[in-house]
Write a protein that holds these residues in place. Structure first.
Motif, PDB file in Angstrom:
ATOM      1  N   ALA A 198     -20.124  21.984  -5.971  1.00  0.00           N
ATOM      2  CA  ALA A 198     -20.488  21.124  -7.098  1.00  0.00           C
ATOM      3  C   ALA A 198     -19.988  21.617  -8.445  1.00  0.00           C
ATOM      4  O   ALA A 198     -19.625  20.815  -9.307  1.00  0.00           O
ATOM      5  N   THR A 199     -19.966  22.932  -8.648  1.00  0.00           N
ATOM      6  CA  THR A 199     -19.700  23.440  -9.992  1.00  0.00           C
ATOM      7  C   THR A 199     -18.570  24.455 -10.065  1.00  0.00           C
ATOM      8  O   THR A 199     -17.987  24.637 -11.132  1.00  0.00           O
ATOM      9  N   VAL A 200     -18.262  25.139  -8.969  1.00  0.00           N
ATOM     10  CA  VAL A 200     -17.291  26.234  -9.031  1.00  0.00           C
ATOM     11  C   VAL A 200     -15.884  25.722  -9.306  1.00  0.00           C
ATOM     12  O   VAL A 200     -15.488  24.647  -8.855  1.00  0.00           O
ATOM     13  N   THR A 201     -15.125  26.527 -10.052  1.00  0.00           N
ATOM     14  CA  THR A 201     -13.696  26.298 -10.190  1.00  0.00           C
ATOM     15  C   THR A 201     -13.032  26.570  -8.850  1.00  0.00           C
ATOM     16  O   THR A 201     -13.398  27.518  -8.141  1.00  0.00           O
ATOM     17  N   LEU A 202     -12.065  25.740  -8.483  1.00  0.00           N
ATOM     18  CA  LEU A 202     -11.308  25.905  -7.241  1.00  0.00           C
ATOM     19  C   LEU A 202      -9.905  26.342  -7.602  1.00  0.00           C
ATOM     20  O   LEU A 202      -9.188  25.616  -8.304  1.00  0.00           O
ATOM     21  N   GLY A 203      -9.507  27.528  -7.158  1.00  0.00           N
ATOM     22  CA  GLY A 203      -8.255  28.082  -7.634  1.00  0.00           C
ATOM     23  C   GLY A 203      -7.323  28.560  -6.540  1.00  0.00           C
ATOM     24  O   GLY A 203      -7.738  28.845  -5.419  1.00  0.00           O
ATOM     25  N   THR A 204      -6.052  28.643  -6.884  1.00  0.00           N
ATOM     26  CA  THR A 204      -5.042  29.218  -6.015  1.00  0.00           C
ATOM     27  C   THR A 204      -4.678  30.594  -6.548  1.00  0.00           C
ATOM     28  O   THR A 204      -4.494  30.771  -7.747  1.00  0.00           O
ATOM     29  N   GLY A 205      -4.560  31.574  -5.656  1.00  0.00           N
ATOM     30  CA  GLY A 205      -4.269  32.921  -6.124  1.00  0.00           C
ATOM     31  C   GLY A 205      -3.325  33.689  -5.205  1.00  0.00           C
ATOM     32  O   GLY A 205      -3.795  34.501  -4.441  1.00  0.00           O
ATOM     33  N   ALA A 206      -2.062  33.420  -5.255  1.00  0.00           N
ATOM     34  CA  ALA A 206      -1.418  32.460  -6.131  1.00  0.00           C
ATOM     35  C   ALA A 206      -0.637  31.454  -5.283  1.00  0.00           C
ATOM     36  O   ALA A 206      -0.166  31.782  -4.186  1.00  0.00           O
ATOM     37  N   LEU A 207      -0.525  30.244  -5.819  1.00  0.00           N
ATOM     38  CA  LEU A 207       0.278  29.204  -5.180  1.00  0.00           C
ATOM     39  C   LEU A 207       1.755  29.550  -5.336  1.00  0.00           C
ATOM     40  O   LEU A 207       2.192  30.025  -6.382  1.00  0.00           O
ATOM     41  N   LEU A 208       2.529  29.290  -4.285  1.00  0.00           N
ATOM     42  CA  LEU A 208       3.975  29.562  -4.299  1.00  0.00           C
ATOM     43  C   LEU A 208       4.713  28.227  -4.301  1.00  0.00           C
ATOM     44  O   LEU A 208       4.992  27.651  -3.258  1.00  0.00           O
ATOM     45  N   PRO A 209       5.030  27.695  -5.477  1.00  0.00           N
ATOM     46  CA  PRO A 209       5.612  26.347  -5.557  1.00  0.00           C
ATOM     47  C   PRO A 209       6.940  26.197  -4.831  1.00  0.00           C
ATOM     48  O   PRO A 209       7.290  25.082  -4.422  1.00  0.00           O
ATOM     49  N   PHE A 210       7.697  27.279  -4.644  1.00  0.00           N
ATOM     50  CA  PHE A 210       8.989  27.134  -3.986  1.00  0.00           C
ATOM     51  C   PHE A 210       8.858  26.745  -2.520  1.00  0.00           C
ATOM     52  O   PHE A 210       9.839  26.351  -1.893  1.00  0.00           O
ATOM     53  N   LEU A 211       7.657  26.819  -1.967  1.00  0.00           N
ATOM     54  CA  LEU A 211       7.459  26.424  -0.577  1.00  0.00           C
ATOM     55  C   LEU A 211       7.365  24.920  -0.402  1.00  0.00           C
ATOM     56  O   LEU A 211       7.360  24.439   0.723  1.00  0.00           O
ATOM     57  N   ARG A 212       7.282  24.167  -1.492  1.00  0.00           N
ATOM     58  CA  ARG A 212       7.039  22.728  -1.405  1.00  0.00           C
ATOM     59  C   ARG A 212       7.928  21.993  -2.401  1.00  0.00           C
ATOM     60  O   ARG A 212       8.338  22.546  -3.408  1.00  0.00           O
ATOM     61  N   ARG A 213       8.151  20.712  -2.157  1.00  0.00           N
ATOM     62  CA  ARG A 213       8.881  19.893  -3.116  1.00  0.00           C
ATOM     63  C   ARG A 213       7.990  19.624  -4.328  1.00  0.00           C
ATOM     64  O   ARG A 213       6.775  19.412  -4.187  1.00  0.00           O
ATOM     65  N   PRO A 214       8.532  19.633  -5.533  1.00  0.00           N
ATOM     66  CA  PRO A 214       7.693  19.626  -6.733  1.00  0.00           C
ATOM     67  C   PRO A 214       6.918  18.335  -6.973  1.00  0.00           C
ATOM     68  O   PRO A 214       5.779  18.375  -7.441  1.00  0.00           O
TER      69      PRO A 214
END
Length: 312
Positions: free
Chosen positions: A63-79
């Motif tokens: 309900a309240t927590v921030t949901l984060g990536t640590g760390a996302l690797l954008p080069f693995l996916r199309r932008p």
């Protein structure tokens, strides 16, 4: 001070009988214990729950927590599809997404992934920065983009994120170039330096780069990624963390703690060690629990919550 926890989404952190669906219960318990963020790691085809899938599942479960990536690797996916996925998670979570990104590192956690994803290793940092610029343009309603790596003359309407302009984007890494880029271009900094003095020096450089770019350095979230294990006996705690390091990275603890922030021992020792990072300027600690198996992870979650209840 804000405290978050990295969920153990990788199979290397599970026992044989663990059910990965229990990660949702672990996330809900973390929220109830007072942690303000839940982070997940990213990789390519490794045995783990895919990062954005995990965050999408956590969005309605919390309900309240921030949901984060640590760390996302954008080069693995199309932008473009990735921008759409991130905006969707931000929308479904009511604006609770934080996107920490990285470009990967040399060795088995970096260059081989670029080969598998068919993206050039060269100029990877410039590609990362441009990817984030593309996301922000789309999230602001942009319908075209003209960059060095990505050019789109006409982009169909995209899913708008919950927040105007989209979720905050943080940068991992602590090289001189990364510190400069974090200060000039990003909303937060999420490194894992092995010593508080390294953190303090890096944060000073981030602030200096921000000032040089006409930005307020204090508005950049000063985060820290740190692996923690609390044990009643210092020797037993180190041996348990050594097992974790070998299972997760294939290296002993004495090698891991040369390159990452690792804190282990009795609760008072862990409190003092984390306090030194706070004195160095860290304001959002993302704690990775250095335990194997979801039952041990849950025990460590509760131990860390009791330690942090005093807010260091």
């Amino acid at each position: 001070m804000d405290f978050g926890v990295l969920l153990p989404t990788g199979a290397a952190q599970w026992d044989a009988g663990d059910d990965p669906r229990d990660l949702l219960d672990l996330g809900r318990e973390a929220e109830s214990l007072g942690f303000v963020s839940l982070f997940v790691n990213d990789s390519l085809i490794s045995p783990r729950i895919e990062a954005l899938t995990m965050l999408a599942a956590l969005a309605p479960a919390t309900a309240t927590v921030t949901l984060g990536t640590g760390a996302l690797l954008p080069f693995l996916r199309r932008p473009l599809p990735l921008a759409q996925s991130l905006a969707s998670i931000d929308l479904l979570s009511g604006g609770r997404l934080a996107v920490a990104v990285g470009a990967g590192f040399p060795g088995r956690f970096g260059r081989p992934l670029y080969a598998l994803s068919e993206v050039p290793w060269a100029r990877r940092f410039a590609r990362l920065d441009e990817t984030v610029a593309l996301w922000r343009a789309l999230w602001a309603g942009g319908r075209s983009f003209d960059g060095e790596f990505f050019r789109y003359a006409e982009i169909p309407p995209a899913t708008p994120p919950f927040r105007a302009g989209g979720p905050p984007v943080w940068l991992g890494g602590a090289t001189p170039a990364a510190l400069d880029r974090a200060g000039r271009l990003y909303d937060g900094w999420l490194p894992y330096p092995p010593a508080p003095a390294d953190y303090a020096a890096g944060l000073a450089r981030v602030h200096e780069a921000a000032t040089g770019a006409g930005r307020d350095g204090d508005a950049i979230t000063a985060a820290l990624f740190v692996t923690v294990l609390i044990g009643d006996d210092a020797g037993d705690a180190r041996r348990a963390m050594d097992r974790y390091a070998l299972a997760t990275y294939g290296m002993p603890l004495e090698d891991l703690e040369k390159i990452q922030a690792v804190v282990t021992g009795p609760a008072d020792d862990v409190r003092a060690a984390l306090g030194r990072y706070v004195e160095a300027g860290a304001r959002h600690l993302v704690v990775r629990l250095g335990a194997l198996g979801l039952a041990a992870q849950r025990d460590q979650l509760r131990r860390v919550a009791r330690l942090l209840s005093g807010r260091l």
